[in-house]
Motif scaffolding. Structure first.
Motif, PDB file in Angstrom:
ATOM      1  N   GLU A 110       0.722  -1.357   0.013  1.00 31.36           N
ATOM      2  CA  GLU A 110       0.011  -0.025   0.012  1.00 31.36           C
ATOM      3  C   GLU A 110       0.746   1.181   0.020  1.00 31.36           C
ATOM      4  O   GLU A 110       0.384   2.200  -0.634  1.00 31.36           O
ATOM      5  CB  GLU A 110      -0.975  -0.055   1.130  1.00 31.36           C
ATOM      6  CG  GLU A 110      -2.216  -0.899   1.016  1.00 31.36           C
ATOM      7  CD  GLU A 110      -1.792  -2.319   1.310  1.00 31.36           C
ATOM      8  OE1 GLU A 110      -0.729  -2.537   1.514  1.00 31.36           O
ATOM      9  OE2 GLU A 110      -2.690  -3.165   1.482  1.00 31.36           O
ATOM     10  N   SER A 111       1.917   1.160   0.936  1.00 24.08           N
ATOM     11  CA  SER A 111       2.930   2.578   0.668  1.00 24.08           C
ATOM     12  C   SER A 111       3.862   2.307  -0.245  1.00 24.08           C
ATOM     13  O   SER A 111       4.268   3.195  -0.809  1.00 24.08           O
ATOM     14  CB  SER A 111       3.387   2.686   2.224  1.00 24.08           C
ATOM     15  OG  SER A 111       4.300   1.681   2.530  1.00 24.08           O
ATOM     16  N   LEU A 171      -0.793   6.264  -4.263  1.00 19.28           N
ATOM     17  CA  LEU A 171      -0.085   6.848  -3.180  1.00 19.28           C
ATOM     18  C   LEU A 171      -0.829   8.213  -3.277  1.00 19.28           C
ATOM     19  O   LEU A 171      -0.683   9.282  -4.130  1.00 19.28           O
ATOM     20  CB  LEU A 171       1.145   7.144  -3.374  1.00 19.28           C
ATOM     21  CG  LEU A 171       2.131   7.807  -2.220  1.00 19.28           C
ATOM     22  CD1 LEU A 171       1.718   6.919  -0.768  1.00 19.28           C
ATOM     23  CD2 LEU A 171       3.345   7.913  -2.488  1.00 19.28           C
ATOM     24  N   VAL A 220       8.076   8.515  -1.676  1.00 21.86           N
ATOM     25  CA  VAL A 220       7.017   8.161  -0.663  1.00 21.86           C
ATOM     26  C   VAL A 220       7.135   8.935   0.551  1.00 21.86           C
ATOM     27  O   VAL A 220       8.483   8.541   0.967  1.00 21.86           O
ATOM     28  CB  VAL A 220       7.080   6.515  -0.510  1.00 21.86           C
ATOM     29  CG1 VAL A 220       5.863   6.161   0.302  1.00 21.86           C
ATOM     30  CG2 VAL A 220       6.830   5.984  -1.962  1.00 21.86           C
ATOM     31  N   HIS A 224       4.084   7.843   6.033  1.00 16.37           N
ATOM     32  CA  HIS A 224       3.186   6.391   5.623  1.00 16.37           C
ATOM     33  C   HIS A 224       3.687   5.446   6.509  1.00 16.37           C
ATOM     34  O   HIS A 224       2.875   4.425   6.731  1.00 16.37           O
ATOM     35  CB  HIS A 224       3.134   6.172   4.253  1.00 16.37           C
ATOM     36  CG  HIS A 224       2.265   7.116   3.355  1.00 16.37           C
ATOM     37  ND1 HIS A 224       0.789   6.918   3.312  1.00 16.37           N
ATOM     38  CD2 HIS A 224       2.586   8.020   2.553  1.00 16.37           C
ATOM     39  CE1 HIS A 224       0.596   7.937   2.494  1.00 16.37           C
ATOM     40  NE2 HIS A 224       1.313   8.633   2.205  1.00 16.37           N
TER      41      HIS A 224
END
Length: 337
Positions: A110-111, A171, A220, A224
């Protein structure tokens, strides 16, 4: 109110031409206020070997090299997940230390993050996790990699916006920087206080957004990691139920979502999706673009949920039910994942 809150893109001041001149002719001089040597020494090279029968061996390669960042005294290293996904051998190397093996600790789709732990000293001092919440347009930052040697590049933050990837990835608040760092995979993004605020994921041609050409990278945000770190250390993955996975690649063109690849043996293949199908909706609700498609898909429930896709196949619109799957079960991760 939407069930999927979105962070609005940060507007850029000034003309694109002026921004291009600023970014491409004069990389920022970034001075880390807190122990710059420690921040640079925390960045390590990460090398991973993946077996030939791994699901990602063809797309990501069997030998992957990138960077990671030491984040605690136990040898815990934060990197980008695709470097170590399905790996059976991992090695890390610091600036002045001999290469040492590392264990795979966690992978979070997910991240996009991956965690590994060095078995032995990598010779660096762990860095503090910062926050990307207050990053502003044109703010000077430092992107650092160690893939093939230390490489620190002064960059500017140029945008914050959602990023949707063809591999069923979204994201909501990616960091976009420019000029681009060549060795972006797992690279560290530091603020001016030497705190880690992001991990490098991709090279992009539209860092400024809005369809304007500007080469750069997508990072990223480490924000998160913080809510799921305990889960990752305990279980190797987050404890939230896995999202529905279709097993296909998607691309957006002028707001339309096209199927560009179907994974053999995956849910989409079993349901009859084919390359060049156009996704019009999910369970009768129209979708506008790739990010919107993912939000609709994941809003239908957990992995295993039956999802009906509205597809344009050739000249005909068809409603195709797809029994979604669990990506983590499809990947050949170690048994205790």
């Amino acid at each position: 109110m939407s069930r999927h809150p979105r962070r609005e893109a940060v507007p850029l001041a000034g003309s694109l031409v002026g921004l291009l001149v600023l970014l491409l002719l004069a990389a920022p001089r970034v001075s880390l206020g807190a122990a710059p040597g420690d921040a640079l020494d925390a960045v390590v090279q990460v090398s991973a070997r993946v077996p030939s029968d791994a699901r990602t061996a063809d797309s990501l390669g069997q030998h992957r090299v990138g960077s990671g960042v030491l984040i605690d005294d136990s040898g815990l290293i934060l990197t980008i997940g695709y470097l170590i996904l399905e790996a059976r051998e991992i090695e890390v190397e610091g600036g002045d230390a001999e290469p040492v093996p590392a264990d795979l600790v966690a992978y979070d789709h997910e991240s996009g993050f991956g965690l590994i732990r060095a078995i032995g000293s990598v010779g660096g001092t762990p860095v503090a996790l910062g926050s990307a919440e207050d990053v502003l347009p044109r703010q000077p930052l430092l992107a650092v990699s160690r893939a093939g040697g230390l490489d620190a590049v002064g960059v500017y933050a140029v945008d914050r916006r959602p990023f949707a990837g063809y591999w069923e990835y979204l994201l909501e608040d990616a960091i976009f920087t420019s000029p681009p760092h060549e060795q972006f995979g797992g690279a560290a993004l530091f603020d001016q206080d030497g705190r880690l605020i992001g991990i490098g994921s991709l090279f992009v041609n539209d860092a400024a957004g809005g369809g304007r050409p500007l080469p750069g990278n997508m990072f990223v945000p480490v924000d998160h990691l913080k809510p799921i770190l305990a889960d990752l250390l305990a279980d190797g993955r987050r404890r939230d139920p896995p999202r529905p996975w279709l097993g296909a690649s998607f691309e957006e063109h002028r707001g339309r979502v096209f199927v560009t690849r179907v994974t053999p043996g995956g849910p989409a293949a079993g349901a009859g999706l084919t390359t060049n199908d156009i996704v019009l909706g999910v369970d009768g609700e129209a979708v506008e673009g790739l990010a919107d498609f993912y939000r609709h898909l994941w809003g239908r429930g957990n992995a295993g949920t039956l999802v009906e896709l509205d597809l344009l196949k050739g000249m005909a619109v068809e409603q195709i039910p797809v029994q979604s799957g669990d990506r983590y079960r499809w990947l050949k991760l170690r048994p205790d994942f």
